[in-house]
Design a protein around this motif. Structure first.
Motif, PDB file in Angstrom:
ATOM      1  N   ASN A  91     -25.020  47.107 -31.559  1.00 16.35           N
ATOM      2  CA  ASN A  91     -24.037  47.035 -31.707  1.00 16.35           C
ATOM      3  C   ASN A  91     -22.708  46.339 -32.507  1.00 16.35           C
ATOM      4  N   ARG A  92     -22.526  46.001 -33.578  1.00 16.68           N
ATOM      5  CA  ARG A  92     -20.581  45.274 -33.624  1.00 16.68           C
ATOM      6  C   ARG A  92     -20.308  45.093 -32.752  1.00 16.68           C
ATOM      7  N   GLN A  93     -19.961  45.870 -31.552  1.00 19.14           N
ATOM      8  CA  GLN A  93     -18.770  45.802 -30.715  1.00 19.14           C
ATOM      9  C   GLN A  93     -20.021  44.288 -29.783  1.00 19.14           C
ATOM     10  N   GLU A  94     -20.417  43.705 -30.156  1.00 18.55           N
ATOM     11  CA  GLU A  94     -21.745  43.744 -29.391  1.00 18.55           C
ATOM     12  C   GLU A  94     -21.510  41.635 -29.678  1.00 18.55           C
ATOM     13  N   GLN A  95     -20.893  42.077 -30.651  1.00 21.87           N
ATOM     14  CA  GLN A  95     -20.222  40.426 -31.356  1.00 21.87           C
ATOM     15  C   GLN A  95     -22.134  40.036 -32.204  1.00 21.87           C
ATOM     16  N   GLN A  96     -22.591  40.173 -32.758  1.00 21.86           N
ATOM     17  CA  GLN A  96     -23.847  40.286 -33.145  1.00 21.86           C
ATOM     18  C   GLN A  96     -23.267  39.562 -34.676  1.00 21.86           C
ATOM     19  N   LEU A  97     -24.257  38.731 -34.939  1.00 19.55           N
ATOM     20  CA  LEU A  97     -23.884  38.071 -36.006  1.00 19.55           C
ATOM     21  C   LEU A  97     -25.192  39.071 -37.176  1.00 19.55           C
ATOM     22  N   ARG A  98     -24.428  39.503 -37.878  1.00 19.46           N
ATOM     23  CA  ARG A  98     -25.731  39.738 -39.002  1.00 19.46           C
ATOM     24  C   ARG A  98     -24.893  38.958 -40.600  1.00 19.46           C
ATOM     25  N   SER A  99     -26.532  39.426 -41.487  1.00 21.08           N
ATOM     26  CA  SER A  99     -25.885  38.555 -42.729  1.00 21.08           C
ATOM     27  C   SER A  99     -24.623  39.385 -43.299  1.00 21.08           C
ATOM     28  N   PRO A 100     -24.666  38.787 -44.749  1.00 26.37           N
ATOM     29  CA  PRO A 100     -23.948  39.524 -45.620  1.00 26.37           C
ATOM     30  C   PRO A 100     -24.091  41.106 -45.712  1.00 26.37           C
ATOM     31  N   ASN A 101     -25.702  41.333 -47.028  1.00 25.25           N
ATOM     32  CA  ASN A 101     -26.950  41.756 -47.242  1.00 25.25           C
ATOM     33  C   ASN A 101     -27.031  43.162 -45.411  1.00 25.25           C
ATOM     34  N   CYS A 102     -27.289  42.625 -44.158  1.00 18.41           N
ATOM     35  CA  CYS A 102     -27.319  43.893 -43.320  1.00 18.41           C
ATOM     36  C   CYS A 102     -26.234  44.679 -43.479  1.00 18.41           C
ATOM     37  N   ASP A 103     -25.224  43.914 -43.830  1.00 16.66           N
ATOM     38  CA  ASP A 103     -23.831  44.473 -43.514  1.00 16.66           C
ATOM     39  C   ASP A 103     -23.563  45.418 -44.203  1.00 16.66           C
ATOM     40  N   ASN A 104     -23.729  45.187 -45.820  1.00 14.76           N
ATOM     41  CA  ASN A 104     -23.858  46.409 -46.640  1.00 14.76           C
ATOM     42  C   ASN A 104     -24.530  46.809 -46.221  1.00 14.76           C
ATOM     43  N   ALA A 105     -25.719  47.197 -45.931  1.00 19.73           N
ATOM     44  CA  ALA A 105     -26.401  48.178 -45.499  1.00 19.73           C
ATOM     45  C   ALA A 105     -26.309  48.856 -44.476  1.00 19.73           C
ATOM     46  N   MET A 106     -25.944  48.486 -43.371  1.00 20.70           N
ATOM     47  CA  MET A 106     -24.877  49.077 -42.350  1.00 20.70           C
ATOM     48  C   MET A 106     -23.366  49.768 -42.964  1.00 20.70           C
ATOM     49  N   ARG A 107     -22.734  49.757 -43.777  1.00 23.45           N
ATOM     50  CA  ARG A 107     -21.574  50.710 -44.316  1.00 23.45           C
ATOM     51  C   ARG A 107     -22.548  51.077 -45.081  1.00 23.45           C
TER      52      ARG A 107
END
Length: 278
Positions: free
Chosen positions: A97-113
């Motif tokens: 979960n993003r609320q847990e302040q886990q870092l994600r790559s830009p590619n992963c952020d795009n996939a999650m969106r």
């Protein structure tokens, strides 16, 4: 001498009979293999999963009733967790979960969106009473699908939903590739009244499985068909936007392929589950 000729004739007759029987059995197996192996999986599922009555029940206002569903979805999606860019992403790339302040790559952020709201950031919709379920095809190693395609002059079944026909018109296979299409709806008339709107996620992609990502029999060597896939198959998420509360809803999902004959008494190419949002 006569006895020897008679013996030879008997042997020949027996061999011919066996060849005929073998041919008939081979033909029947060839016709039935598709129906034997293709399965549409539904996730999440409980420990005591029962194909006939798989129940997903929870109360949106009580996290204790849906947290175990979140864990089961995370366990299922864990094999898809990656930072390697995929276009398009075959599944949500993270179960953290993003609320847990886990870092994600830009590619992963795009996939999650792309997969929102069917991601862990939104608790897969369960906290809002708008649950997501994930669909995946399995046992496809012995199957060569025959996709429906509006650009081909072949019969489209009249019961195919209009929205699916429209998508097929807008995304012809010669431009966008072939898909094994999927739809979900209420199993019975009362369920269709209670199920509410349904969306297929990712919203920008057709509701189905691209054949280029399915390891079907025409895409792998015969001696590799019994081996597990190195890459898990693509997913489709189904978002229930406003299911009626306090009512048991029977849901049926099915795939659309020319070689799959729809039959409610069969498990081939279809799946069902029960949804109860308290």
């Amino acid at each position: 001498m006569g006895l020897e000729k008679r013996t030879v004739k008997i042997i020949v007759i027996v061999l011919v009979v066996f060849l005929i029987i073998g041919g008939i059995v081979g033909l029947l197996l060839g016709l039935l293999l598709n129906q034997r192996y293709v399965e549409l999986e539904v996730w999440p599922r409980s420990d005591d999963y029962n194909w006939d009555q798989p129940l997903i029940q929870f109360r949106a206002s009580d996290p204790g009733t849906w947290q175990h569903w979140i864990r089961r979805i995370n366990d299922f999606l864990s094999v898809y967790e990656t930072n390697v860019p995929e276009e398009p992403a075959r599944a949500p790339c993270s179960t953290r979960n993003r609320q847990e302040q886990q870092l994600r790559s830009p590619n992963c952020d795009n996939a999650m969106r792309m997969w929102a709201p069917c991601t862990i950031d939104n608790y897969y919709g369960y906290a809002d009473g708008k649950p997501c379920v994930f669909l995946r095809l399995s046992h496809v190693h012995y199957w060569v699908p025959e996709p429906y395609n509006m650009s081909m002059p072949l019969h489209i079944p009249p019961e195919m939903p209009e929205h699916l026909k429209q998508i097929m018109r807008l995304r012809p296979a010669h431009q966008f590739g072939d898909y094994v299409w999927v739809t979900c709806e209420g199993e019975f008339n009362s369920d269709q009244e209670n199920i509410g709107p349904i969306s297929y996620i990712p919203a920008g992609l057709p509701p189905g499985f691209p054949t280029t990502r399915l390891h079907t029999a025409d895409r792998i060597p015969r001696n590799a068909r019994a081996l597990p896939d190195r890459d898990p198959g693509p997913l489709v998420a189904v978002l229930f936007e406003n299911p009626r509360r306090g009512v048991l809803i029977n849901v049926e999902c099915r795939i659309w392929s020319r070689d799959i004959y729809y039959d409610r008494s069969s498990r081939v190419g279809r799946a069902r589950f029960e949804l109860y949002v308290d």
